[in-house]
Motif scaffolding. Structure first.
Motif, PDB file in Angstrom:
ATOM      1  N   THR A  24       2.994   2.105   3.344  1.00 39.05           N
ATOM      2  CA  THR A  24       2.335   2.013   4.657  1.00 39.05           C
ATOM      3  C   THR A  24       2.036   0.580   5.058  1.00 39.05           C
ATOM      4  OG1 THR A  24       0.179   2.348   3.559  1.00 39.05           O
ATOM      5  CG2 THR A  24       1.312   4.301   4.417  1.00 39.05           C
ATOM      6  N   TRP A  58       6.580   5.914  -0.631  1.00 37.68           N
ATOM      7  CA  TRP A  58       6.226   5.786   0.775  1.00 37.68           C
ATOM      8  C   TRP A  58       5.248   4.629   0.931  1.00 37.68           C
ATOM      9  CZ3 TRP A  58       2.782   9.861   3.653  1.00 37.68           C
ATOM     10  CH2 TRP A  58       2.603   9.438   4.973  1.00 37.68           C
ATOM     11  N   ALA A 110       1.372   5.434   0.088  1.00 41.70           N
ATOM     12  CA  ALA A 110       0.791   6.694   0.550  1.00 41.70           C
ATOM     13  C   ALA A 110       1.307   7.881  -0.242  1.00 41.70           C
ATOM     14  CB  ALA A 110       1.086   6.901   2.031  1.00 41.70           C
ATOM     15  N   GLU A 145       0.854  -1.185   0.000  1.00 34.97           N
ATOM     16  CA  GLU A 145       0.000   0.000   0.000  1.00 34.97           C
ATOM     17  C   GLU A 145       0.890   1.235   0.000  1.00 34.97           C
ATOM     18  OE1 GLU A 145      -2.778  -0.005   3.160  1.00 34.97           O
ATOM     19  OE2 GLU A 145      -3.673  -1.957   2.635  1.00 34.97           O
TER      20      GLU A 145
END
Length: 398
Positions: A369, A367, A359, A357
């Protein structure tokens, strides 16, 4: 006994050959490039070319048609508020040719004749006024003795008033004729080397530097002609043309960074996103909707003083900033059939496709998560032959 040894030798050779064939055709580990999942500061930004611009520029123009003296100032010269930057003098009258000269002479003679006629009408009106005034005075004396009726006395009084107004009108016409004669005579006056009248000094509205001098030599200028531009380089802003889809993220107050201007990065903040967008054709011929984003600088280094109006820079508008974020190189991201993102993780010498996932992402890092932990080894730029469960071997550096 001999047959047994021979049989054993044949069997041994056969086994060796089979083993060699198996080793030759066995799938070897795929060499891949790997990178580690890290934890640290992550920034997501919008990068675009920009240019410097003075927040306020002043254009000094001619208020009237006049003769402009040669401007001694040049681009880059410093001026103080109130300094004289340009001098205007009245324009000279136009040259008169032979035909125009004859017309002007005839017009002057006609004006002189009109003055003479107006003077004669004044004398005639004065005589008429004196006559009616005497008649009215005579009627007053006779009315006192009872020889003139009241109606006759009123008639003489009204006649005297009318004659006086005719005299005033004749005098006004005579004055107008004299002005017309003066105007006609002015056309025939010789043209001097310069026009009379006090010069008009145009002064600098602010303290700054000269940006542009469109007219450097002496010339006759029309009203509203731009003579020079002045600005304060100490009040500089940066303008970036962002795509409208990116500009919605650049809200006022968003941190920005100015780079590639010839010195260290300069911090700034978005002051305004202009409300109106415009269409711009890219280098590939694609029409794009863009909008101007204005950025104010927080602190500028000494080298920034050499920057001028319209200099090119690179603008990074920071849309996200996280201090402790799990990051993975964007080259390790692999789209799945469902549209989600995943990454190949090296586990026990084999590639494992792991959903993740995201971000946010920038040009180098993403980034994460969920799905990855710091220290995991991921395959960067996985080749088409890699698949889940495939044996892989990290490529040696160099």
């Amino acid at each position: 006994m001999i047959m047994n040894r021979r049989t054993v030798a044949i069997i041994a050779v056969s086994v060796a050959a089979i083993a060699a064939l198996a080793w030759a055709f066995a799938p070897r580990p795929l060499e891949v490039e790997t990178a580690s999942v890290t934890r640290g500061h992550f920034e997501q930004s919008i990068e675009e070319d920009g240019r410097t611009r003075l927040r306020e520029r002043f254009t000094i123009s001619a208020p009237v048609a006049a003769r402009l003296a040669r401007i001694q100032l040049r681009e880059g010269d410093s001026v103080q508020a109130g300094d004289s930057v340009a001098v205007l003098t009245p324009v000279m009258p136009s040259m008169v040719d032979e035909r125009s000269m004859r017309e002007a002479v005839a017009r002057l003679k006609a004006a002189q004749a009109a003055v003479a006629g107006a003077a004669a009408r004044v004398d005639r009106a004065r005589i008429a006024y004196e006559e009616t005034r005497l008649e009215w005075q005579r009627a007053i004396r006779l009315a006192a003795e009872g020889f003139v009726s009241a109606s006759r006395l009123d008639s003489t009084r009204l006649a005297e008033d009318g004659a006086r107004q005719d005299l005033e009108a004749a005098r006004a016409a005579h004055e107008a004729a004299m002005h017309e004669r003066t105007q006609a005579a002015a056309v025939l006056q010789p043209i001097g080397r310069g026009a009379s009248g006090a010069p008009l000094q145009l002064r600098a509205p602010i303290t700054g530097v000269v940006l542009r001098v469109p007219i450097q030599s002496e010339a006759t200028v029309a009203p509203n002609t731009a003579l020079l531009e002045i600005g304060d380089p100490g009040r500089m802003e940066v303008v970036a043309e962002l795509l409208t889809t990116d500009a919605v993220l650049a809200r006022p107050g968003t941190t920005a960074r100015i780079e590639r201007w010839g010195g260290p990065p300069v911090e700034g903040r978005v002051r305004r996103v202009e409300p109106a967008a415009f269409t711009k054709v890219s280098a590939l011929g694609v029409e794009e909707q863009r909008v101007n984003v204005l950025i104010d600088l927080d602190r500028t280094p000494d080298a920034w003083r050499t920057m001028g109006d319209g200099f090119r820079v690179t603008v990074q508008v920071i849309t996200a900033s996280v201090q402790d974020a799990v990051q993975v190189p964007v080259g390790a991201l692999v789209p799945t059939e469902s549209g989600a993102m995943a990454a190949y993780v090296v586990e026990h010498g084999r590639a494992a496709l792991r959903p993740i996932e995201l971000a946010g992402r920038n040009s180098a890092m993403a980034w994460v998560t969920a799905g990855l932990q710091p220290g995991d080894r991921v395959i960067v730029y996985p080749p088409p032959s890699v698949s889940a469960g495939r044996r892989v071997q990290p490529r040696a550096p160099g």
